[in-house]
Motif scaffolding. Structure first.
Motif, PDB file in Angstrom:
ATOM      1  N   TYR A  41       0.840  -1.203   0.000  1.00  0.00           N
ATOM      2  CA  TYR A  41       0.000   0.000   0.000  1.00  0.00           C
ATOM      3  C   TYR A  41       0.875   1.253   0.000  1.00  0.00           C
ATOM      4  CZ  TYR A  41      -2.944   3.801   1.390  1.00  0.00           C
ATOM      5  OH  TYR A  41      -3.560   5.026   1.441  1.00  0.00           O
ATOM      6  N   GLY A  42       1.964   1.227   0.771  1.00  0.00           N
ATOM      7  CA  GLY A  42       2.867   2.379   0.795  1.00  0.00           C
ATOM      8  C   GLY A  42       3.419   2.701  -0.582  1.00  0.00           C
ATOM      9  N   ALA A  43       3.614   1.664  -1.402  1.00  0.00           N
ATOM     10  CA  ALA A  43       4.141   1.880  -2.755  1.00  0.00           C
ATOM     11  C   ALA A  43       3.159   2.624  -3.639  1.00  0.00           C
ATOM     12  CB  ALA A  43       4.508   0.540  -3.387  1.00  0.00           C
ATOM     13  N   THR A  44       1.865   2.634  -3.281  1.00  0.00           N
ATOM     14  CA  THR A  44       0.897   3.385  -4.086  1.00  0.00           C
ATOM     15  C   THR A  44       1.141   4.891  -4.000  1.00  0.00           C
ATOM     16  OG1 THR A  44      -0.775   3.510  -2.309  1.00  0.00           O
ATOM     17  CG2 THR A  44      -0.864   1.599  -3.784  1.00  0.00           C
ATOM     18  N   PHE A  45       1.921   5.329  -2.986  1.00  0.00           N
ATOM     19  CA  PHE A  45       2.254   6.748  -2.890  1.00  0.00           C
ATOM     20  C   PHE A  45       3.149   7.172  -4.066  1.00  0.00           C
ATOM     21  CE2 PHE A  45       2.028   6.203   2.020  1.00  0.00           C
ATOM     22  CZ  PHE A  45       0.654   6.082   1.929  1.00  0.00           C
ATOM     23  N   LEU A  46       3.763   6.202  -4.756  1.00  0.00           N
ATOM     24  CA  LEU A  46       4.613   6.501  -5.903  1.00  0.00           C
ATOM     25  C   LEU A  46       3.826   6.564  -7.213  1.00  0.00           C
ATOM     26  CD1 LEU A  46       7.733   4.246  -5.206  1.00  0.00           C
ATOM     27  CD2 LEU A  46       7.383   6.632  -4.587  1.00  0.00           C
ATOM     28  N   ILE A  64       3.688   0.713   5.679  1.00  0.00           N
ATOM     29  CA  ILE A  64       3.126   1.753   4.818  1.00  0.00           C
ATOM     30  C   ILE A  64       4.113   2.892   4.617  1.00  0.00           C
ATOM     31  CG2 ILE A  64       1.364   3.566   4.709  1.00  0.00           C
ATOM     32  CD1 ILE A  64      -0.593   1.597   5.994  1.00  0.00           C
ATOM     33  N   CYS A  65       4.777   3.316   5.674  1.00  0.00           N
ATOM     34  CA  CYS A  65       5.662   4.477   5.582  1.00  0.00           C
ATOM     35  C   CYS A  65       7.094   4.106   5.177  1.00  0.00           C
ATOM     36  CB  CYS A  65       5.684   5.230   6.911  1.00  0.00           C
ATOM     37  SG  CYS A  65       4.122   6.032   7.314  1.00  0.00           S
ATOM     38  N   ALA A  66       7.568   2.923   5.578  1.00  0.00           N
ATOM     39  CA  ALA A  66       8.934   2.539   5.230  1.00  0.00           C
ATOM     40  C   ALA A  66       9.064   2.248   3.748  1.00  0.00           C
ATOM     41  CB  ALA A  66       9.365   1.319   6.052  1.00  0.00           C
ATOM     42  N   SER A  67       8.023   1.689   3.148  1.00  0.00           N
ATOM     43  CA  SER A  67       8.076   1.320   1.738  1.00  0.00           C
ATOM     44  C   SER A  67       8.408   2.497   0.819  1.00  0.00           C
ATOM     45  CB  SER A  67       6.756   0.660   1.319  1.00  0.00           C
ATOM     46  OG  SER A  67       6.701   0.446  -0.061  1.00  0.00           O
ATOM     47  N   PRO A  68       7.657   3.616   0.863  1.00  0.00           N
ATOM     48  CA  PRO A  68       8.006   4.717  -0.040  1.00  0.00           C
ATOM     49  C   PRO A  68       9.373   5.324   0.258  1.00  0.00           C
ATOM     50  CG  PRO A  68       6.281   5.386   1.499  1.00  0.00           C
ATOM     51  CD  PRO A  68       6.430   3.905   1.632  1.00  0.00           C
ATOM     52  N   ILE A  69       9.805   5.264   1.525  1.00  0.00           N
ATOM     53  CA  ILE A  69      11.136   5.778   1.868  1.00  0.00           C
ATOM     54  C   ILE A  69      12.208   4.949   1.162  1.00  0.00           C
ATOM     55  CG2 ILE A  69      12.811   6.127   3.729  1.00  0.00           C
ATOM     56  CD1 ILE A  69      10.415   6.508   5.619  1.00  0.00           C
ATOM     57  N   LEU A  70      12.143   3.628   1.326  1.00  0.00           N
ATOM     58  CA  LEU A  70      13.149   2.750   0.735  1.00  0.00           C
ATOM     59  C   LEU A  70      13.088   2.787  -0.788  1.00  0.00           C
ATOM     60  CD1 LEU A  70      12.793  -0.320   3.141  1.00  0.00           C
ATOM     61  CD2 LEU A  70      14.575   1.442   3.153  1.00  0.00           C
ATOM     62  N   VAL A 123       8.135  -4.711  -5.222  1.00  0.00           N
ATOM     63  CA  VAL A 123       6.989  -4.743  -4.302  1.00  0.00           C
ATOM     64  C   VAL A 123       6.132  -5.975  -4.572  1.00  0.00           C
ATOM     65  CG1 VAL A 123       4.879  -3.546  -3.593  1.00  0.00           C
ATOM     66  CG2 VAL A 123       6.970  -2.247  -4.008  1.00  0.00           C
ATOM     67  N   GLY A 124       5.968  -6.309  -5.846  1.00  0.00           N
ATOM     68  CA  GLY A 124       5.208  -7.500  -6.195  1.00  0.00           C
ATOM     69  C   GLY A 124       5.826  -8.761  -5.622  1.00  0.00           C
ATOM     70  N   LEU A 125       7.144  -8.872  -5.655  1.00  0.00           N
ATOM     71  CA  LEU A 125       7.835 -10.032  -5.090  1.00  0.00           C
ATOM     72  C   LEU A 125       7.663 -10.082  -3.571  1.00  0.00           C
ATOM     73  CD1 LEU A 125      11.134  -9.969  -7.195  1.00  0.00           C
ATOM     74  CD2 LEU A 125       9.135 -11.439  -7.502  1.00  0.00           C
ATOM     75  N   LEU A 126       7.655  -8.908  -2.939  1.00  0.00           N
ATOM     76  CA  LEU A 126       7.451  -8.856  -1.493  1.00  0.00           C
ATOM     77  C   LEU A 126       6.059  -9.359  -1.127  1.00  0.00           C
ATOM     78  CD1 LEU A 126       9.340  -7.879   0.775  1.00  0.00           C
ATOM     79  CD2 LEU A 126       8.079  -5.731   0.805  1.00  0.00           C
ATOM     80  N   GLY A 127       5.092  -9.133  -2.002  1.00  0.00           N
ATOM     81  CA  GLY A 127       3.744  -9.630  -1.773  1.00  0.00           C
ATOM     82  C   GLY A 127       3.693 -11.148  -1.740  1.00  0.00           C
ATOM     83  N   VAL A 128       4.524 -11.797  -2.532  1.00  0.00           N
ATOM     84  CA  VAL A 128       4.588 -13.261  -2.517  1.00  0.00           C
ATOM     85  C   VAL A 128       5.101 -13.751  -1.163  1.00  0.00           C
ATOM     86  CG1 VAL A 128       5.645 -15.296  -3.574  1.00  0.00           C
ATOM     87  CG2 VAL A 128       4.915 -13.379  -5.013  1.00  0.00           C
ATOM     88  N   VAL A 129       6.109 -13.064  -0.627  1.00  0.00           N
ATOM     89  CA  VAL A 129       6.641 -13.420   0.700  1.00  0.00           C
ATOM     90  C   VAL A 129       5.553 -13.263   1.755  1.00  0.00           C
ATOM     91  CG1 VAL A 129       8.352 -12.835   2.469  1.00  0.00           C
ATOM     92  CG2 VAL A 129       8.981 -12.753   0.047  1.00  0.00           C
ATOM     93  N   GLU A 150      12.821  22.567  -1.363  1.00  0.00           N
ATOM     94  CA  GLU A 150      13.927  21.607  -1.380  1.00  0.00           C
ATOM     95  C   GLU A 150      13.656  20.427  -0.450  1.00  0.00           C
ATOM     96  OE1 GLU A 150      17.510  23.681  -0.459  1.00  0.00           O
ATOM     97  OE2 GLU A 150      17.496  24.880  -2.316  1.00  0.00           O
ATOM     98  N   LEU A 151      12.469  20.382   0.115  1.00  0.00           N
ATOM     99  CA  LEU A 151      12.119  19.318   1.049  1.00  0.00           C
ATOM    100  C   LEU A 151      11.785  18.032   0.306  1.00  0.00           C
ATOM    101  CD1 LEU A 151       9.841  21.441   3.411  1.00  0.00           C
ATOM    102  CD2 LEU A 151      12.237  20.820   3.759  1.00  0.00           C
ATOM    103  N   LYS A 152      11.968  16.905   0.992  1.00  0.00           N
ATOM    104  CA  LYS A 152      11.736  15.593   0.411  1.00  0.00           C
ATOM    105  C   LYS A 152      10.541  14.912   1.073  1.00  0.00           C
ATOM    106  CE  LYS A 152      15.424  15.668  -2.258  1.00  0.00           C
ATOM    107  NZ  LYS A 152      15.316  15.696  -3.734  1.00  0.00           N
ATOM    108  N   ALA A 153       9.710  14.275   0.246  1.00  0.00           N
ATOM    109  CA  ALA A 153       8.575  13.529   0.789  1.00  0.00           C
ATOM    110  C   ALA A 153       9.048  12.399   1.688  1.00  0.00           C
ATOM    111  CB  ALA A 153       7.725  12.968  -0.360  1.00  0.00           C
ATOM    112  N   ALA A 154      10.220  11.817   1.375  1.00  0.00           N
ATOM    113  CA  ALA A 154      10.751  10.709   2.175  1.00  0.00           C
ATOM    114  C   ALA A 154      10.986  11.127   3.626  1.00  0.00           C
ATOM    115  CB  ALA A 154      12.051  10.190   1.565  1.00  0.00           C
TER     116      ALA A 154
END
Length: 387
Positions: free
Chosen positions: A20-25, A142-148, A167-173, A238-242
């Motif tokens: 779900y966090g990856a949907t932020f991308l 949710i929050c670590a995913s978009p950061i990484l 992310v898809g491979l992580l879903g299999v795990v 100059e701020l980062k969303a991460a």
């Protein structure tokens, strides 16, 4: 339930939440290929349709198929959606829409089946404590995913599409871990009948459980707005969303783990007033990001405390305040309301952001947060928590 078994559910939740966090991308995915936040909002709207398919499926069939197995199936569905995203570009609109539908289907099924699998194995007294821990792992993912993923994209020159395949491979795990949890902790009572929940809304609406159900929908609007469009809010600075994701995640996870045992004993009225006030102040702080970076950090901390701690409180409220025979239906409606906010608001929010600007977008989020607080107060009055 053995703690060693719970780790399979919790870490499966961590990996699934990373999806779900990856949907932020998705917003960046479209903007890098000439699209806009309106395109991202419309795509997330397709994910909403997927969730509104997935939630009822679990609601009806969880009596026949054990909830942890449904979580495993959900993880595979979401995995397939991200792999499709990683293999196509925005010009293949039909595939993109189907991928979004799969992601929504998987996340919707998971979001009700995972807490259901947990709830069926614990007592009322344990529920608040375990739900707080569960939500801590969920928010961490949710929050670590978009950061990484942002680090991989910016520092290692990884494309957004490749990140989606990861992310898809992580879903299999995650799927394997949910299957393992169900195998280690089998449900004591097996059912064969469908579980009705739709028509029970009339009964739930007459109880105090309706307040947290409405509140979670409003809170979902706020959360999806500030997280999905964080990079757009910061455009021109100059701020980062991460940075926001990292501080928000650390605040949520640390506060949930440290306060898991205390949240259930603090009176609900002052607790929710304090938390939702923090959420509103955090959103107002976002308006100052163009003046000084400290406002960005303050916004992340305040929204992390406000939304992060309010969510498990109202989730426990929705279940424990329902009659035993209505708890399954209450949890299902709770999740439906959440997804209407999470995936429904971006379509409106994206339009506000593009057509009216950042100020009115953030103002809309703050108004919704105040509406959430307003809904909580009548429910407390019925329980005698207000003078």
């Amino acid at each position: 339930m053995r703690t060693s078994s719970a780790f399979f559910l919790l870490f499966g939740t961590l990996f699934m939440a990373g999806g779900y966090g990856a949907t932020f991308l998705i917003s960046a995915f479209f903007r890098l290929q000439g699209g806009s936040d309106i395109d991202a909002g419309q795509t997330l709207g397709l994910a909403l349709i997927g969730t509104l398919i997935g939630v009822p499926l679990v609601g009806w069939f969880s009596g026949r198929i054990e909830a942890s197995r449904l979580s495993a199936i959900a993880a595979l569905a979401m995995s397939g959606g991200f792999v499709l995203f990683g293999c196509v570009n925005v010009e293949l609109k039909v595939v993109i829409r189907f991928a979004a539908l799969l992601i929504g289907l998987g996340w919707g099924m998971f979001y009700i089946s995972a807490p259901m699998a947990l709830s069926e194995r614990i007592t009322d007294a344990e529920r608040g404590n375990w739900f707080t821990r569960f939500s801590a792992f969920q928010m961490a993912g949710i929050c670590a995913s978009p950061i990484l993923l942002n680090v991989a994209i910016e520092q290692a020159s990884t494309s957004v599409q490749t990140a989606f395949v990861w992310v898809g491979l992580l879903g299999v795990v995650a799927s394997i871990m949910f299957f393992s949890f169900g195998w280690r902790e089998p449900r004591s009572q097996q059912e064969t009948l469908l579980r009705p929940w739709v028509r029970k809304i009339t009964t739930i609406a007459r109880s105090s459980a309706i307040s947290p159900i409405i509140m979670v929908g409003l809170g979902g609007c706020v959360f999806s707005g500030m997280m999905s469009f964080q990079s757009s809010i910061l455009a021109g600075t100059e701020l980062k969303a991460a940075t926001f994701y990292a501080v928000h995640a650390i605040t949520v996870v640390a506060s949930r783990l440290l306060l898991a045992n205390r949240l259930s004993v603090i009176p609900r009225r002052p607790l929710l007033i304090t938390l939702l006030s923090c959420l509103t102040l955090g959103l107002i702080a976002l308006m100052g990001v163009w003046m000084h970076p400290s406002f960005h950090i303050a916004a992340a901390i305040l929204t992390g405390l406000g939304y992060g701690l309010a969510y498990p409180v109202i989730q426990t409220w929705a279940i424990n305040e329902s009659a035993q025979e209505n708890r399954h239906a209450a949890l299902t409606w709770f999740v439906v309301a959440y997804f209407i906010g999470i995936f429904g608001f971006p379509a409106i929010g994206g339009w506000i952001l593009v057509e009216l600007g950042k100020f009115w977008f953030i103002s809309a989020l703050a108004v919704i947060a105040l509406m959430e607080l307003a809904v909580a107060l009548p429910g407390m009055k019925k329980r005698g928590e207000l003078p």
